[in-house]
Scaffold this active site. Structure first.
Site, PDB file in Angstrom:
ATOM      1  N   TYR A  97     -10.456  14.868  -4.857  1.00  0.00           N
ATOM      2  CA  TYR A  97      -9.728  14.503  -6.165  1.00  0.00           C
ATOM      3  C   TYR A  97      -8.996  15.622  -6.567  1.00  0.00           C
ATOM      4  O   TYR A  97      -7.859  15.637  -7.129  1.00  0.00           O
ATOM      5  CB  TYR A  97     -10.585  13.746  -7.248  1.00  0.00           C
ATOM      6  N   SER A 104      -3.771  15.476 -13.695  1.00  0.00           N
ATOM      7  CA  SER A 104      -5.181  15.222 -14.097  1.00  0.00           C
ATOM      8  C   SER A 104      -5.582  16.759 -14.804  1.00  0.00           C
ATOM      9  O   SER A 104      -4.989  17.632 -14.543  1.00  0.00           O
ATOM     10  CB  SER A 104      -6.232  14.699 -13.182  1.00  0.00           C
ATOM     11  N   ASN A 150       0.748  -1.162  -0.049  1.00  0.00           N
ATOM     12  CA  ASN A 150       0.027  -0.032  -0.023  1.00  0.00           C
ATOM     13  C   ASN A 150       0.808   1.130  -0.048  1.00  0.00           C
ATOM     14  O   ASN A 150       1.714   1.506   0.993  1.00  0.00           O
ATOM     15  CB  ASN A 150      -0.567  -0.003   1.236  1.00  0.00           C
ATOM     16  N   VAL A 151       0.513   2.196  -0.968  1.00  0.00           N
ATOM     17  CA  VAL A 151       1.765   3.199  -0.973  1.00  0.00           C
ATOM     18  C   VAL A 151       1.417   4.280   0.133  1.00  0.00           C
ATOM     19  O   VAL A 151       2.236   5.182   0.189  1.00  0.00           O
ATOM     20  CB  VAL A 151       1.440   3.951  -2.263  1.00  0.00           C
ATOM     21  N   ALA A 170      -8.523  18.563  -5.672  1.00  0.00           N
ATOM     22  CA  ALA A 170      -7.391  19.038  -4.584  1.00  0.00           C
ATOM     23  C   ALA A 170      -6.151  18.436  -4.646  1.00  0.00           C
ATOM     24  O   ALA A 170      -4.986  18.844  -4.782  1.00  0.00           O
ATOM     25  CB  ALA A 170      -8.001  19.163  -3.126  1.00  0.00           C
ATOM     26  N   SER A 171      -6.414  17.068  -4.769  1.00  0.00           N
ATOM     27  CA  SER A 171      -5.043  16.143  -4.627  1.00  0.00           C
ATOM     28  C   SER A 171      -4.231  16.399  -6.013  1.00  0.00           C
ATOM     29  O   SER A 171      -3.254  16.409  -5.976  1.00  0.00           O
ATOM     30  CB  SER A 171      -5.409  14.789  -4.434  1.00  0.00           C
ATOM     31  N   LYS A 172      -5.134  16.664  -7.078  1.00  0.00           N
ATOM     32  CA  LYS A 172      -4.332  16.786  -8.487  1.00  0.00           C
ATOM     33  C   LYS A 172      -3.628  18.039  -8.580  1.00  0.00           C
ATOM     34  O   LYS A 172      -2.581  18.045  -9.307  1.00  0.00           O
ATOM     35  CB  LYS A 172      -5.170  16.228  -9.484  1.00  0.00           C
TER      36      LYS A 172
HETATM   37  P1  NAD Z   1      -7.159   2.494 -12.081  1.00  0.00           P
HETATM   38  O1  NAD Z   1      -8.384   2.517 -10.915  1.00  0.00           O
HETATM   39  O2  NAD Z   1      -7.723   1.699 -12.954  1.00  0.00           O
HETATM   40  O3  NAD Z   1      -5.914   1.910 -11.413  1.00  0.00           O
HETATM   41  C1  NAD Z   1      -5.336   2.572 -10.213  1.00  0.00           C
HETATM   42  C2  NAD Z   1      -4.359   1.322  -9.518  1.00  0.00           C
HETATM   43  O4  NAD Z   1      -3.968   1.963  -8.461  1.00  0.00           O
HETATM   44  C3  NAD Z   1      -5.010  -0.124  -9.298  1.00  0.00           C
HETATM   45  O5  NAD Z   1      -4.504  -0.923  -9.988  1.00  0.00           O
HETATM   46  C4  NAD Z   1      -5.185   0.372  -7.770  1.00  0.00           C
HETATM   47  O6  NAD Z   1      -5.288  -1.294  -7.177  1.00  0.00           O
HETATM   48  C5  NAD Z   1      -3.911   0.895  -7.375  1.00  0.00           C
HETATM   49  N1  NAD Z   1      -3.997   1.499  -6.090  1.00  0.00           N
HETATM   50  C6  NAD Z   1      -4.991   2.272  -5.595  1.00  0.00           C
HETATM   51  N2  NAD Z   1      -4.903   2.394  -4.187  1.00  0.00           N
HETATM   52  C7  NAD Z   1      -3.354   1.810  -4.178  1.00  0.00           C
HETATM   53  C8  NAD Z   1      -2.821   2.092  -2.819  1.00  0.00           C
HETATM   54  N3  NAD Z   1      -3.193   2.794  -1.687  1.00  0.00           N
HETATM   55  N4  NAD Z   1      -1.554   1.474  -2.793  1.00  0.00           N
HETATM   56  C9  NAD Z   1      -1.065   0.816  -4.195  1.00  0.00           C
HETATM   57  N5  NAD Z   1      -1.621   0.638  -5.236  1.00  0.00           N
HETATM   58  C10 NAD Z   1      -2.956   1.428  -5.012  1.00  0.00           C
HETATM   59  O7  NAD Z   1      -7.271   4.030 -12.203  1.00  0.00           O
HETATM   60  P2  NAD Z   1      -6.432   4.741 -13.511  1.00  0.00           P
HETATM   61  O8  NAD Z   1      -7.720   5.309 -14.306  1.00  0.00           O
HETATM   62  O9  NAD Z   1      -5.384   3.954 -14.233  1.00  0.00           O
HETATM   63  O10 NAD Z   1      -5.652   5.989 -12.726  1.00  0.00           O
HETATM   64  C11 NAD Z   1      -4.168   5.825 -12.600  1.00  0.00           C
HETATM   65  C12 NAD Z   1      -3.615   7.413 -12.249  1.00  0.00           C
HETATM   66  O11 NAD Z   1      -4.148   8.217 -13.387  1.00  0.00           O
HETATM   67  C13 NAD Z   1      -4.392   7.982 -11.010  1.00  0.00           C
HETATM   68  O12 NAD Z   1      -3.494   8.885 -10.216  1.00  0.00           O
HETATM   69  C14 NAD Z   1      -5.590   8.714 -11.723  1.00  0.00           C
HETATM   70  O13 NAD Z   1      -5.967  10.011 -10.825  1.00  0.00           O
HETATM   71  C15 NAD Z   1      -4.992   9.142 -13.011  1.00  0.00           C
HETATM   72  N6  NAD Z   1      -5.610   9.688 -14.075  1.00  0.00           N
HETATM   73  C16 NAD Z   1      -6.818   8.989 -14.478  1.00  0.00           C
HETATM   74  C17 NAD Z   1      -7.700   9.625 -15.418  1.00  0.00           C
HETATM   75  C18 NAD Z   1      -8.760   8.748 -16.213  1.00  0.00           C
HETATM   76  O14 NAD Z   1      -9.414   9.311 -17.154  1.00  0.00           O
HETATM   77  N7  NAD Z   1      -8.718   7.250 -15.804  1.00  0.00           N
HETATM   78  C19 NAD Z   1      -7.469  10.762 -15.924  1.00  0.00           C
HETATM   79  C20 NAD Z   1      -6.471  11.540 -15.233  1.00  0.00           C
HETATM   80  C21 NAD Z   1      -5.756  11.196 -14.327  1.00  0.00           C
END
Ligand code: NAD
Length: 250
Positions: free
Chosen positions: A156, A141, A61-62, A158-160
């Site tokens: 979300y 994002s 877990n990160v 705020a975090s980004k």
């Molecule tokens: P996703 O849910 O498909 O994948 C996220 C992965 O992170 C999962 O495998 C999950 O198990 C892992 N994860 C979550 N919490 C964790 C933790 N505490 N410790 C370790 N692993 C953990 O999501 P995604 O859409 O692929 O998003 C990936 C990144 O891209 C994120 O940071 C998201 O904010 C960003 N993002 C996504 C989009 C989109 O449209 N999907 C757009 C912009 C930014």
């Protein structure tokens, strides 16, 4: 110059969605991937790559500082160096601002910001130690640039915004070690993170489509080019920058 052959790259969230796409792209170009995730290891796609074997999975877990440190120490030992780091693990909580719970807020900030800080610090420490520099690419994002209202994603957003700020600060402090730190801000993709939201209410998907100049969602593969650029020596003079790849949304 767009060469990542033999580079050892840590990717959090590397088992699914965008993190997995980055892992796949970089591994196909010859990088060795250490994927950190809470999810089960994906095997099929990597087994099917002709060279195979250059993807290793670590379950952690990160948000757990000590456990993550131990894992990154182990990766450093097993791989011999850490040349790249992509903290892509992230979550989203979808609820109107006044209904956001304390848990929604804390969970989101914990994974999306604190988890990124921990990952950057542990990986950058190894990069400094090995004295060969490195490249870090944070994942912000479009929500890290502007409000995507009427989407209801306050924590979300705020975090980004914060992740972009963190990357800029760390870029300055790490430049003397030849560690480059940038972020990318992807547009909207139908990964597992957003599928739930969009399946519940298809009009939400339409809002994303309508608000972007290219009038379509992204495919995660459309992020591959920028990641290859930033992880390779092609971007040797690029640091402290954010790259929007959003079909013209922002
Ligand atoms: P996703 O849910 O498909 O994948 C996220 C992965 O992170 C999962 O495998 C999950 O198990 C892992 N994860 C979550 N919490 C964790 C933790 N505490 N410790 C370790 N692993 C953990 O999501 P995604 O859409 O692929 O998003 C990936 C990144 O891209 C994120 O940071 C998201 O904010 C960003 N993002 C996504 C989009 C989109 O449209 N999907 C757009 C912009 C930014």
């Amino acid at each position: 110059k767009f060469d990542v052959q033999g580079k050892n790259i840590v990717i959090t969230g590397g088992c699914r969605g965008l993190g997995f796409t980055f892992a796949h792209t970089l591994a196909q170009c010859g990088a060795n991937i250490a994927a950190i995730d809470l999810n089960e290891q994906p095997s099929a796609d990597f087994a099917s790559l002709p060279f195979g074997g250059n993807y290793k999975y670590y379950r952690v877990n990160v948000t757990d500082y000590e456990a993550l440190k131990k894992t990154i120490d182990k990766i450093y030992e097993e791989f011999g160096s850490i040349d790249g780091c992509i903290p892509a693990a992230g979550i989203i909580r979808d609820r109107p601002f006044l209904e956001h719970t304390e848990k929604d807020w804390r969970d989101t900030i914990d994974v999306n910001l604190t988890g990124v800080f921990f990952t950057l610090q542990h990986c950058a420490a190894k990069m400094v130690e090995q004295k060969t520099g490195g490249s870090i690419v944070c994942i912000s994002s479009t929500a890290g640039h502007k409000s995507l209202a009427p989407q209801t994603i306050a924590a979300y957003t705020a975090s980004k915004f914060a992740v972009r700020g963190l990357a800029k600060q760390v870029a300055h402090e790490m430049a003397k070690h030849n560690i480059r730190v940038n972020s990318i801000s992807p547009g909207t993709m139908l990964t597992d993170m957003l599928k739930g939201i969009m399946e519940q209410d298809p009009s939400r998907k339409q809002l994303f489509v309508d608000s972007c100049a290219m009038k379509r969602l992204a495919d995660p593969g459309e992020l591959a080019g920028i990641m290859l650029y930033l992880m390779s020596e092609a971007s040797s003079y690029t640091t402290g920058q954010d790259f929007l790849v959003d079909g013209g949304l922002v």
